[in-house]
Design an enzyme around this catalytic site. Structure first.
Site, short mmCIF file in Angstrom:
data_model
loop_
_atom_site.label_atom_id
_atom_site.label_comp_id
_atom_site.label_asym_id
_atom_site.label_seq_id
_atom_site.Cartn_x
_atom_site.Cartn_y
_atom_site.Cartn_z
CG HIS A 91 -0.34 0.27 2.32
ND1 HIS A 91 -0.15 -0.70 3.48
CD2 HIS A 91 -0.14 1.73 3.23
CE1 HIS A 91 0.27 -0.07 4.50
NE2 HIS A 91 0.47 1.66 4.47
CG ASP A 121 -0.07 -3.75 2.62
OD1 ASP A 121 0.07 -3.28 1.70
OD2 ASP A 121 0.02 -3.21 3.69
CB SER A 198 3.08 1.92 6.48
OG SER A 198 2.24 2.21 7.12
N GLY A 249 -11.45 -22.22 0.06
CA GLY A 249 -12.52 -21.95 -0.47
C GLY A 249 -13.76 -22.03 0.53
CB VAL A 250 -14.55 -23.07 3.75
CG1 VAL A 250 -14.24 -24.35 2.95
CG2 VAL A 250 -13.20 -22.83 4.56
#
Length: 361
Positions: A91, A121, A198, A249-250
């Protein structure tokens, strides 16, 4: 009377700031002068922060990003050198192809963005020629202990070459992310971090990088992406420009006492499979909750699988599930998932896939 010459170089001024003014604490400056001379314990403690500052600060850079849509204002962040590359946050660099870096000896370099990973990130930058002061840092192999002393280095609010001190307040935190997937295995700290920090390093007092500073949440809470996750993502970004995350995928819910009661569990541990994504890796392997039970007047999901372990590693909560998948698995790998199904514990095999791309707004 003869006066001692004042070192007016950047390094001399930074050392004066770190030692004379005690800019090493989380809101409380370490006093200098005669009062401190009488306390050897405080001298020794201060000396540790001075040592780690002087050994680390040359590896920390200011990251300057031009405006993405023309000559307008850009942004500032931090970064640090690891294995001949600079690591920062995705970012911080956003969609830039090149950014400007300033080192502690005031030299500037143009860096090329080799790759970014929105899910963690993290971003990796390439520099053709580093200044002579740079040696590079190492990512810690082990996760830190809660209560361990740490320092954060970087450029908070655009103030370059700053250091703040604190402890590790927690581990295995999940950080919110605009991707829809949380960033797992994160470190919580009370070392003050602010905009501009950051991408900088969170290090122990031996100088090993424990994490990449992610953000400050106010109220003396800050977060960092763990070095264990960075150690997986950074080499891939440097080599290929991308990193492939595991995908099950849950959708899951933590098992609280009400869910445990509704699903006939002995104790509130594990995660309930709330939904299974169509055509995902778990489709046809894991069973989602398909009922609603009422416990103490509260409706709760019931009837689905409860994940309690993966590859014999206990999964007590969502945070541990996310951390295990992020740090211990890869796409195309087959894992053994222990579930409680209809009151009985059983093991199923599931082949992981690559996490799908982030969908735009």
């Amino acid at each position: 009377m003869t006066q001692t010459p004042i070192d007016t170089t950047r390094r001399g001024l930074l050392r004066a700031a770190a030692v004379g003014f005690g800019i090493v604490g989380s809101g409380t400056a370490v006093a200098s002068g005669a009062a401190q001379d009488d306390d050897e314990g405080e001298d020794a403690s201060e000396g540790r922060y001075v040592d780690v500052y002087e050994s680390i600060i040359d590896e920390v850079v200011l990251v300057s990003v031009s405006g993405m849509d023309g000559p307008g204002p850009g942004g500032l962040g931090s970064g640090f050198v690891v294995d001949d590359h600079v690591v920062t946050n995705a970012h911080v660099v956003r969609d830039a192809d090149d950014v400007e870096l300033q080192f502690t000896d005031e030299q500037w370099r143009t860096a090329t963005v080799l790759g970014t990973d929105e899910y963690s990130d993290l971003a990796v930058l390439e520099v053709d020629d580093f200044p002579d002061v740079v040696d590079g840092l190492s990512l810690a192999d082990e996760r830190p202990a809660v209560g361990q002393e740490v320092v954060a280095l970087g450029n908070p609010l655009g103030l370059d070459a700053s250091i703040t001190q604190g402890i590790v307040s927690g581990v295995d935190r999940s950080l919110p992310s605009p991707t829809g997937f949380s960033i797992p295995a994160a470190i919580q700290t009370d070392a003050p971090v602010n905009p501009g920090n950051s991408g900088g390093p969170l290090v122990d007092l031996e100088g090993s990088v424990l994490g990449v500073v992610f953000a400050g949440a106010g109220q003396t809470i800050g977060f960092a992406i763990s070095s264990q996750l960075a150690a997986r993502v950074v080499p891939a970004l440097a080599a290929d420009g991308e990193y492939r995350h595991s995908y099950v995928g849950v959708g899951v819910d933590p098992v609280d006492p009400r869910i445990a009661e509704a699903n006939g569990l002995d104790e509130p541990r594990g995660v309930l499979v709330r939904e299974v994504r169509p055509d995902g890796p778990a489709s046809g392997v894991l069973e989602p909750a398909d009922e609603v039970a009422t416990v103490d007047g509260v409706p709760v999901p019931a009837g689905g699988d409860v994940i309690v372990a993966i590859d014999d590693e206990e999964i007590p909560n969502e945070e541990r599930l996310a951390s295990y998948l992020a740090l211990e698995t890869s796409p195309e790998e087959t894992i053994e998932v222990d579930v409680v199904r209809d009151g009985e514990r059983e093991t199923v095999e599931l082949t992981l896939e690559e996490r799908p791309p982030v969908e735009g707004p």
